[in-house]
Design a protein around this motif. Structure first.
Motif, short mmCIF file in Angstrom:
data_model
loop_
_atom_site.label_atom_id
_atom_site.label_comp_id
_atom_site.label_asym_id
_atom_site.label_seq_id
_atom_site.Cartn_x
_atom_site.Cartn_y
_atom_site.Cartn_z
N SER A 196 20.26 -7.78 -0.64
CA SER A 196 20.67 -9.19 -0.63
C SER A 196 20.35 -9.86 -1.96
CB SER A 196 19.97 -9.93 0.51
OG SER A 196 20.36 -9.43 1.77
N SER A 197 19.23 -9.47 -2.57
CA SER A 197 18.89 -10.02 -3.89
C SER A 197 19.92 -9.61 -4.93
CB SER A 197 17.50 -9.55 -4.32
OG SER A 197 16.51 -9.94 -3.39
N ALA B 74 14.68 -4.06 6.88
CA ALA B 74 14.41 -5.36 6.26
C ALA B 74 14.13 -5.22 4.76
CB ALA B 74 13.23 -6.04 6.96
N LYS C 113 19.97 -10.75 7.59
CA LYS C 113 18.55 -10.59 7.87
C LYS C 113 17.76 -11.82 7.42
CE LYS C 113 17.52 -6.71 9.92
NZ LYS C 113 16.66 -6.68 11.12
N PHE C 114 18.22 -12.49 6.36
CA PHE C 114 17.48 -13.61 5.78
C PHE C 114 18.42 -14.80 5.63
CE2 PHE C 114 15.71 -9.61 4.34
CZ PHE C 114 14.36 -9.75 4.65
N SER D 55 17.38 -4.36 3.11
CA SER D 55 18.28 -5.51 3.22
C SER D 55 17.89 -6.61 2.23
CB SER D 55 18.25 -6.06 4.65
OG SER D 55 19.07 -7.19 4.77
N PHE D 56 16.58 -6.87 2.07
CA PHE D 56 16.13 -7.90 1.13
C PHE D 56 16.51 -7.51 -0.30
CE2 PHE D 56 13.15 -10.10 -1.62
CZ PHE D 56 13.12 -11.38 -1.08
N SER D 57 16.29 -6.25 -0.65
CA SER D 57 16.62 -5.79 -2.00
C SER D 57 18.12 -5.89 -2.26
CB SER D 57 16.15 -4.34 -2.20
OG SER D 57 14.79 -4.22 -1.94
N LEU E 102 10.86 -6.12 -4.97
CA LEU E 102 11.85 -6.54 -3.99
C LEU E 102 11.69 -5.79 -2.67
CD1 LEU E 102 15.07 -6.86 -6.20
CD2 LEU E 102 13.69 -8.71 -5.26
N GLY F 298 10.62 -7.57 0.82
CA GLY F 298 11.48 -7.41 1.99
C GLY F 298 10.78 -6.72 3.14
#
Length: 526
Positions: free
Chosen positions: A184-185, A177, A472-473, A180-182, A140, A144
């Motif tokens: 958000s997941s 990022a 972010k996504f 944030s991706f991790s 993740l 990200g």
């Protein structure tokens, strides 16, 4: 700092009381208890960061739209960085808990159930399973980090230049990022948990407080009648073998079932007798009017939340740019109760922050209530039940992990309710306005304050750090949008189910729990 220290102590005290209240007295373990308390505390502290973030960006500006004397560019940047590092720290701790510490402790105690397993073998097996979670976390973070939010301007760039661009973008964002991706997941998983547990808890908790539990004396009377009926059935079956004839297989099975039922009813009788004579029952009876008031208050907060969420989602459906933008809108075209209430409360400090804090804490407590009522399931298989004084260590770890994930989703839920407020708080900025003067018979320019929105200049309004993590996504935002509709649907279903259900038994669960010892009646006190 002293206030923060007192708040931290209060959070730890609450977590300790909550965990000790539900954990099994026979199966309690030091490591699992500490892990559960620490995880629950991190969840509560993270939820408290949102109102702090909103307060700090609002506090830097006066109501007339000007920055305060001390809030120069350097100070503002320092405050923003401090909040951002706070998010980095707490979110990193959440990643550590969800992907390493909680799985390790969980699998360690799963192996401990096998008496033939040594400690070294337990640790090795737990590490082996935990390694899978660690790999998922690493993937993740990598996805990200290296999925660019921007693309190189030069389409003829070489492969090395493209890779170099990715590393430069990663460095310029300070890993925002990737984290944030991790997060958000995990927030996406938290959304599913919120749909399952929080939506139901929002209806079940208030209605349970209003309806209360059944009378212990009345339940004892019913239980006594059931005992007499079962004893009569047992005597009838046994009378068939008085002349020495063996009982048919069908009667033997029925006799065994009745005897097991009789043991359960006598166990209920002992617990009901204890509760009926308990001082705690009398104390709770005296607090009954207060519980009803709290139930009415909670259902009003739930209705405020649900109506605001419905209007906000409807606003996105009608006025956003669609799924490609993640259904993001700036400001509100359709007014909802929370959006109208917050600007009014902003005029009296700190009522707006108190309301946001109440909604966040209500979100967490109703999540706890939902998990407690539903239990922990894996699809259609029930894994654990959350029961006062009888919850296994593994179930407590699951509960804390679910709460960590739900807390991550809380920030987006609040943003859905009041997007402009979560982005800018109560900030204003100055705009030039032409004013006609009767004295000079001409036009003059006047600076008037205006509420910060997406059209405001970047140097005039400071965006909260929460917003940076949330959007972010775009595809996560789109998933959250559809999740909000599912949340509303589950709430309505839960409300109907809770209204149709009768009062809970004062010792609910005794019929189902064959592992309850007779010397633990106190755990059923209301």
């Amino acid at each position: 700092m002293s206030i923060l220290f007192v708040l931290f102590q209060a959070i730890l005290a609450f977590c300790w009381i909550y965990v000790r209240k539900y954990q099994s007295q026979r199966e309690s373990e030091v490591v699992s208890t500490i892990t559960a308390i620490f995880s629950l505390a991190i969840a509560l502290i993270t939820s408290a960061l949102l109102p702090v973030d909103i307060f700090l960006v609002s506090y830097m500006k006066n109501q007339n739209g000007t920055f305060k004397d001390w809030a120069n560019a350097n100070v503002s940047k320092q405050i923003e960085d401090t909040v951002l590092y706070g998010y980095y720290t707490l979110y990193s701790v959440i990643l550590f808990c969800v992907f390493f510490w909680i799985p390790f402790v969980y699998f360690y105690y799963e192996e401990k159930d096998d008496d033939d397993t040594g400690k070294c073998t337990q640790i090795k097996t737990a590490l082996k399973y935990t390694l899978g979670f660690a790999v998922i976390c690493a993937l993740l973070l990598l996805v990200g980090a290296f999925v660019p939010l921007n693309v190189p301007n030069n389409k003829n760039s070489t492969e090395w230049e493209k890779v170099k661009f990715l590393f430069e973008e990663l460095g310029s964002s300070h890993g925002l990022a990737a984290l944030s991706f991790s997060i958000s997941s995990l927030t996406l998983i938290g959304m599913l948990a919120a749909i399952t547990y929080t939506a139901y808890g929002m209806s079940a908790l208030p209605l349970n407080l209003i309806k209360g539990t059944r009378s212990a004396a009345y339940e004892r009377l019913e239980n006594t009648e059931d005992i007499e009926e079962v004893e009569q059935h047992i005597q009838t079956i046994k009378s068939k073998s008085k002349d020495g004839r063996p009982l048919p297989a069908r009667d033997k099975r029925a006799l065994k079932q009745f005897e097991e039922r009789l043991r359960t009813l006598r166990k209920r009788e002992r617990h009901l007798e204890f509760i009926e004579n308990s001082w705690w029952t009398k104390f709770c009876g005296a607090l009954r009017p207060l519980k009803i008031i709290w139930g009415i208050f909670f259902i009003l907060v739930a209705l405020l939340f649900v109506i605001s969420l419905f209007l906000s989602n409807l606003d996105k459906a009608l006025h956003s740019a669609g799924i490609d933008s993640g259904f993001i809108i700036f400001g509100a075209n359709l007014s909802n109760p929370l959006n109208m209430l917050l600007p009014v409360l902003q005029t009296v400090f700190p009522l707006d922050y108190i309301l946001i804090t109440i909604i966040i804490m209500y979100f967490i407590f109703t999540s706890m209530a939902g998990i407690r009522n539903i239990g922990i399931w894996f699809f259609w298989i029930r894994l654990y039940k959350i029961r006062r004084g009888r919850t296994r260590p593994q179930a407590l770890l699951f509960l804390c992990m679910i709460l960590l994930l739900i807390v991550l989703h809380t920030s987006y839920m609040i943003y859905s309710l009041a997007p402009q407020y979560v982005m800018y708080g109560s900030q204003n900025y100055l705009v030039e306005s032409n004013v006609t003067s009767d004295d000079t018979k001409g036009n003059s320019t006047l600076s008037v304050p205006k509420r910060c929105d997406a059209d405001a200049p970047e140097d005039q309004c400071t965006v909260t750090r929460t917003y940076l993590f949330l959007h972010k996504f775009w595809f996560f935002s789109a998933a959250y949008y559809f999740g909000n509709w599912a949340f509303l649907g589950v709430f309505l279903i839960g409300l109907i189910v809770s209204c149709c259900k009768g009062k809970k038994s004062v010792i609910e669960g005794v019929d189902e729990d064959s592992d309850i010892s007779d010397d633990e009646p106190s755990v059923y006190s209301v």
